[in-house]
Design an enzyme around this catalytic site. Structure first.
Site, short mmCIF file in Angstrom:
data_model
loop_
_atom_site.label_atom_id
_atom_site.label_comp_id
_atom_site.label_asym_id
_atom_site.label_seq_id
_atom_site.Cartn_x
_atom_site.Cartn_y
_atom_site.Cartn_z
N ASN A 1 0.85 -1.21 0.00
CA ASN A 1 0.00 0.00 0.00
C ASN A 1 0.88 1.25 0.00
OD1 ASN A 1 0.61 0.75 2.84
ND2 ASN A 1 -0.38 -1.22 3.24
N LYS B 1 8.24 -17.27 -10.95
CA LYS B 1 7.51 -16.12 -11.50
C LYS B 1 6.29 -16.62 -12.30
CE LYS B 1 8.08 -12.18 -14.47
NZ LYS B 1 8.69 -11.81 -15.74
N ASP C 1 -4.71 -9.58 12.83
CA ASP C 1 -4.66 -8.18 13.25
C ASP C 1 -3.64 -8.06 14.40
OD1 ASP C 1 -5.22 -5.68 14.54
OD2 ASP C 1 -7.06 -5.62 13.38
N ILE C 2 -2.51 -7.41 14.10
CA ILE C 2 -1.41 -7.32 15.08
C ILE C 2 -1.85 -6.52 16.30
CG2 ILE C 2 0.98 -6.55 15.44
CD1 ILE C 2 1.37 -6.86 12.37
N PHE D 1 -4.13 3.48 14.97
CA PHE D 1 -4.51 4.48 13.98
C PHE D 1 -5.72 3.93 13.22
CE2 PHE D 1 -1.60 8.08 13.28
CZ PHE D 1 -0.76 7.86 14.36
N1 CTP Z 1 -3.62 -3.14 12.16
C1 CTP Z 1 -2.80 -4.17 12.58
N2 CTP Z 1 -2.83 -5.38 11.93
C2 CTP Z 1 -3.63 -5.58 10.86
C3 CTP Z 1 -4.48 -4.53 10.43
C4 CTP Z 1 -4.45 -3.33 11.09
O1 CTP Z 1 -2.04 -3.99 13.54
N3 CTP Z 1 -3.63 -6.75 10.26
C5 CTP Z 1 -3.62 -1.87 12.93
C6 CTP Z 1 -3.09 -0.66 12.18
O2 CTP Z 1 -1.71 -0.48 12.44
C7 CTP Z 1 -3.90 0.47 12.80
C8 CTP Z 1 -5.23 -0.17 13.16
O3 CTP Z 1 -4.98 -1.57 13.21
O4 CTP Z 1 -3.32 0.96 13.97
C9 CTP Z 1 -6.35 0.09 12.22
O5 CTP Z 1 -5.99 -0.19 10.91
P1 CTP Z 1 -6.96 0.15 9.69
O6 CTP Z 1 -6.32 -0.26 8.41
O7 CTP Z 1 -7.48 1.56 9.82
O8 CTP Z 1 -8.21 -0.74 9.99
P2 CTP Z 1 -8.49 -2.27 9.85
O9 CTP Z 1 -8.57 -2.84 11.21
O10 CTP Z 1 -7.55 -2.91 8.90
O11 CTP Z 1 -9.98 -2.23 9.26
P3 CTP Z 1 -10.50 -1.70 7.83
O12 CTP Z 1 -9.39 -1.90 6.86
O13 CTP Z 1 -11.68 -2.56 7.59
O14 CTP Z 1 -10.88 -0.25 8.02
#
Ligand code: CTP
Length: 398
Positions: A210, A289, A308-309, A325
Site C-alpha cells: 500500500n 515467477k 490483526d497485530i 490508527f
Molecule cells: N492493524 C494491525 N494489523 C492488521 C491490520 C491493522 O495492527 N492486520 C492496525 C493498524 O496499524 C492500525 C489499526 O490496526 O493501527 C487500524 O488499521 P486500519 O487499516 O485503519 O483498519 P483495519 O482494522 O484494517 O480495518 P479496515 O481496513 O476494515 O478499516
C-alpha cells in the site's frame, strides 16, 4: 549520548557466556562520556579477565568483599554511594537467586544491598533455566524490590537452543540506561512503534502493498525519543533513515511484523501501531515467477486474511497502553470509535486517507484523537508538530 556524560556507572559482571559482551558495554559507556567502574563475581572471572575490564574501563576492577586492601581503597559502602546507577550485565540465574534472597555474602550482593540508586539487570541464561518456575519467582522478587530488568531477549543461544534468555544487545542496554537520565514527558518509558507498509509476496518478483511511507511512525518515534522515551521501531519497507538513538527492526510481511512484535512486546510500556498492515495476503506463494502465457486473459488471486497485530497485542495488554490508527475514507469518527472498542485500545488516532494533501506519503496530517472519554481534533499541521502533540496528549491523558 549526552545523558550519560560524567555519570557514575557501576557495571557488575556475573558468570555466563555473555560476559564477553560486557567489554562492548564498557566501550559504549566510555564513548558516551560516562565514568565506569567494573565489579566482577568469581564466576565472571572464569569467562573474562579483570585485566581486560581494567584496560577498557581505565579503573581498577573490584572483585573482593573481604580483601582489606581493596576495601581500604574503596569499600562496598563507598562503591554503592559512588554509583549513580548499577547495571548487572550479564546477570546469571544464580545471581538473580542470590539477589532475590537478600544475601550479602559477596561484593556484588553487598553493594546491591547498600545501594540507594537504581539497579538495572540484564538476565542472560539458557531458555530452560529462564523459564524454570524458581527463576521466574526470583525474577519477580527482584522486580518487586525495584530492580529494573532489561530483557532478556528471545533468539538463538550460545548452547544452540532457541528461546527467551538471551542477553539484550549492548546498544539496547545503553539506550535504556541513558533514557533513565532523560527528562521529559515520557522519561524512562519504553515505546514500541510499528511503521510503514507491509509487503505480501505473490511470487519472487511481485507483491501486494500500500502507499504508506512510514513518515508518521518515524516522526512519532522522534517525538517520543525527544520526550525522554526509549523507542524501538518495527518497520515495513520504507526509505527513511532511522532516527538517532532509536532501535529498528526491519520486516517485510504482516506475519514477520507480528512475530517481531510478539517477541518484543513484554518489554514495553506503550505500543503505537502506525503501520499500514496489509489486511490480506495471497493464499499461495508461487515459487516461480507467474508466466502470463499460462494464465490466459484473467488471473485470479485467492487472498486470505492476515492476523490483526494491534488486536492481538491488546488482547492481553495488562498495564501496557495501546494506541492504534484508523485510516478511513468516510464516517471517520464513527468508524474510529468502532475500532477503539473492538480492538480494546486506550487511544485511536483517526485520519482521512482519501484527502491527498494529508495522510499517506504527505508531510502533513490532520487527525482526531479519540479515547473512551475524549474527542479532540488536531487541524492540518506538519507530521513533526502533530507527533509532538500526540506525545503530549498521550503523556497527559494515558
Ligand atoms: N492493524 C494491525 N494489523 C492488521 C491490520 C491493522 O495492527 N492486520 C492496525 C493498524 O496499524 C492500525 C489499526 O490496526 O493501527 C487500524 O488499521 P486500519 O487499516 O485503519 O483498519 P483495519 O482494522 O484494517 O480495518 P479496515 O481496513 O476494515 O478499516
Amino acid at each position: 549520548m549526552k545523558q550519560l556524560a560524567n555519570k557514575h556507572i557501576l557495571l557488575c559482571v556475573t558468570g555466563g557466556i555473555a560476559a564477553y559482551k560486557a567489554a562492548e558495554i564498557i566501550r559504549l559507556f566510555k564513548t558516551s562520556g560516562a565514568n565506569i567502574r567494573v565489579l566482577m563475581t568469581e564466576a565472571a572471572q572464569e569467562f573474562i579477565t579483570p585485566l581486560t575490564m581494567q584496560a577498557l574501563s581505565g579503573n581498577q576492577v573490584h572483585t573482593d568483599l573481604l580483601d582489606t586492601k581493596a576495601e581500604a581503597a574503596m569499600g562496598h559502602i563507598e562503591l554503592a554511594k559512588w554509583s549513580d546507577i548499577i547495571l548487572i550485565a550479564p546477570c546469571s540465574a544464580n545471581s538473580i537467586a542470590r539477589l532475590a534472597s537478600g544475601k550479602g555474602d559477596d561484593l556484588m550482593t553487598a553493594v546491591c544491598l547498600a545501594a540507594v540508586c537504581k539497579i538495572y539487570f540484564a538476565p542472560a541464561m539458557n531458555q530452560a533455566m529462564w523459564s524454570d518456575s524458581r527463576t521466574q519467582e526470583n525474577f519477580k522478587k527482584l522486580i518487586n524490590n525495584n530492580f529494573i530488568s532489561i530483557g532478556p531477549d528471545s533468539g538463538e543461544q550460545a548452547c544452540g537452543d532457541e528461546g527467551f534468555g538471551r542477553m539484550s544487545e549492548p546498544q539496547q542496554i545503553i539506550n535504556q540506561i541513558a533514557s533513565s537520565f532523560s527528562q521529559g514527558l515520557l522519561a524512562g518509558k519504553k515505546i514500541l512503534i510499528t511503521a510503514g507498509p507491509t509487503r505480501e509476496k505473490i511470487d519472487p518478483v511481485r507483491y501486494i502493498s500500500n502507499r504508506s511511507s512510514g513518515k508518521m511512525g518515524f516522526s512519532i518515534a522522534e517525538a517520543a525519543r525527544d520526550a525522554g522515551g526509549l523507542v524501538s521501531i518495527i518497520s515495513g519497507p520504507v526509505s527513511l533513515e532511522t532516527p538517532n538513538e532509536v532501535d529498528r527492526i526491519n520486516v517485510e510481511s504482516a506475519d514477520e511484523m507480528l512475530k517481531e512484535v510478539d517477541k518484543a512486546i513484554n518489554n514495553f510500556d506503550l505500543f503505537i501501531s502506525t503501520a499500514a498492515v496489509s489486511d490480506f495476503k495471497p493464499e499461495e506463494y508461487e515459487n516461480q515467477k507467474i508466466k502470463k502465457q499460462k494464465k490466459g486473459n484473467n488471473l485470479n488471486l485467492e487472498l486470505t486474511k492476515n492476523q490483526d497485530i494491534l488486536k492481538s497485542v491488546s488482547e492481553n495488554k495488562g498495564d501496557l497502553k495501546v494506541i492504534g490508527f484508523a485510516a478511513e475514507t468516510q464516517n471517520i469518527i464513527e468508524n474510529a470509535k468502532k475500532k477503539l472498542k473492538e480492538k480494546n485500545l486506550d487511544l485511536i488516532i483517526a485520519n482521512d486517507v482519501s484527502d491527498d494533501s494529508i495522510g499517506f506519503d504527505s508531510d502533513e496530517n490532520e487527525v482526531y484523537l479519540i479515547t473512551k472519554k475524549i474527542e479532540k481534533k488536531i487541524s492540518k499541521v506538519s507530521k513533526k508538530k502533530l507527533s509532538r502533540n500526540i506525545i503530549e496528549f498521550i503523556a497527559e491523558n494515558l
